[in-house]
Design a protein around this motif. Structure first.
Motif, PDB file in Angstrom:
ATOM      1  N   ILE A   6     -32.814  -9.833  12.105  1.00  0.00           N
ATOM      2  CA  ILE A   6     -33.155  -8.423  11.938  1.00  0.00           C
ATOM      3  C   ILE A   6     -34.472  -8.154  12.658  1.00  0.00           C
ATOM      4  CG2 ILE A   6     -33.770  -6.631  10.248  1.00  0.00           C
ATOM      5  CD1 ILE A   6     -31.981  -8.086   8.248  1.00  0.00           C
ATOM      6  N   THR A  37     -31.466   3.277  12.817  1.00  0.00           N
ATOM      7  CA  THR A  37     -30.511   2.169  12.915  1.00  0.00           C
ATOM      8  C   THR A  37     -29.427   2.479  13.947  1.00  0.00           C
ATOM      9  OG1 THR A  37     -29.248   3.062  11.025  1.00  0.00           O
ATOM     10  CG2 THR A  37     -30.906   1.380  10.566  1.00  0.00           C
ATOM     11  N   LEU A  42     -27.760  -1.371  15.054  1.00  0.00           N
ATOM     12  CA  LEU A  42     -27.628  -2.492  14.127  1.00  0.00           C
ATOM     13  C   LEU A  42     -26.209  -2.573  13.580  1.00  0.00           C
ATOM     14  CD1 LEU A  42     -30.951  -2.227  12.069  1.00  0.00           C
ATOM     15  CD2 LEU A  42     -30.462  -3.666  14.045  1.00  0.00           C
ATOM     16  N   GLN A  46     -26.109  -6.677   9.535  1.00  0.00           N
ATOM     17  CA  GLN A  46     -27.569  -6.573   9.486  1.00  0.00           C
ATOM     18  C   GLN A  46     -28.010  -5.556   8.440  1.00  0.00           C
ATOM     19  OE1 GLN A  46     -27.798  -5.730  13.754  1.00  0.00           O
ATOM     20  NE2 GLN A  46     -29.307  -7.388  13.951  1.00  0.00           N
ATOM     21  N   VAL A  60     -33.589  -4.131   6.113  1.00  0.00           N
ATOM     22  CA  VAL A  60     -33.857  -3.146   7.172  1.00  0.00           C
ATOM     23  C   VAL A  60     -34.688  -1.996   6.625  1.00  0.00           C
ATOM     24  CG1 VAL A  60     -32.807  -1.436   8.707  1.00  0.00           C
ATOM     25  CG2 VAL A  60     -31.817  -3.728   8.531  1.00  0.00           C
TER      26      VAL A  60
END
Length: 283
Positions: A6, A37, A42, A46, A60
């Motif tokens: 990440i 994001t 992503l 993730q 995240v």
């Protein structure tokens, strides 16, 4: 140690700025996080990694919160008491920033000032996890019936009327129903489902809930102490299907705090003493 790679919080700074530029200069935390994001691209894998085993916040989201905090200290972002973040005039002029410069500036500021990094964590939106962790663990310890009563109370405090808990076997996940009144003029029949989850709610659960609500209500409300996968969020707003509003663990805890349901907030004033060296030298 995380198995899924990440981006670090500093690598998320420019995507946060880009997200706000796309959103028109301001946005809520959820809007900014979702757009950031998307900018990075992503994967679901993730996005579903939790910050720790206690659950409640994804890794995240945790790192994006740090990115916002550093950008605020650098003068790129500002935020209101209502949780809306915006680009400052300086941030509006900056298409991109040097992440290393931001990190160095903020750390020097903390080093030279009276606050330590640990003190800085307290009070910054999205960073103060102590009360959230405690609240989440308390919610997870509740039995199913008590949790449903809590949601019933929360909905009533939020303006719902005729709220009933109707959960029973064979009802395809429907836990209750109520009527949402808007300005005393409009009303919507709403059914809700609430789940005490540590993990993420998947799209099949959202589909099953929609199947149960069709023909029985105007709106659906899915509440969880966990999170929703990216696909579950897409399924909730899929074109051509009745929309379902989603409330994840972070939003649920914020709402309980806002309504003062089991969460008391006390503002503490801190005395700051400044020495006017010039005054002493000129006396």
């Amino acid at each position: 140690m995380l198995k899924v790679k990440i981006p670090t919080y500093d690598r998320l700074m420019n995507p946060v700025i880009q997200a706000l530029q796309i959103l028109g200069g301001s946005g809520t935390i959820d809007e900014i996080d979702n757009k950031a994001t998307e900018v990075i691209g992503l994967s679901d894998e993730q996005l579903e990694v939790l910050h720790d085993e206690k659950g409640g916040q994804t890794e995240v989201a945790y790192r994006l919160a740090w990115a916002r905090t550093y950008l605020k200290k650098f003068g790129i972002l500002e935020n209101s008491a209502r949780g809306v973040w915006a680009l400052t005039p300086q941030g509006t002029r900056a298409e991109t920033i040097d992440e290393k410069e931001v990190v160095q500036f903020v750390r020097e500021k903390l080093k030279n000032g009276r606050q330590t990094v640990d003190e800085e964590k307290i009070g910054e939106s999205g960073i103060e996890q102590s009360w959230r962790d405690e609240l989440l663990q308390t919610l997870l310890k509740m039995d199913a019936t008590a949790f449903e009563r809590l949601i019933k109370r929360m909905l009533r405090e939020s303006g719902f009327i005729q709220v009933e808990v109707t959960g029973r076997s064979g009802d395809r996940g429907i836990d209750g129903k109520g009527i949402m009144r808007l300005s005393g003029l409009l009303s919507f029949h709403v059914i809700f489902q609430c789940k005490r989850y540590r993990d993420s709610v998947t799209p099949n659960l959202v589909r099953d809930f929609r199947g149960a609500m069709v023909g029985r209500a105007d709106k659906g409300l899915f509440i969880t102490t966990g999170t929703f996968t990216k696909e579950a969020i897409r399924e909730a707003t899929r074109d051509g299907a009745p929309a379902i509003d989603l409330i994840d663990g972070e939003q649920l805890m914020d709402k309980l705090k806002e309504l003062g349901l089991g969460v008391q907030t006390e503002k503490v004033q801190v005395e700051e003493v400044t020495i006017d060296e010039g005054w002493f030298l000129s006396i």
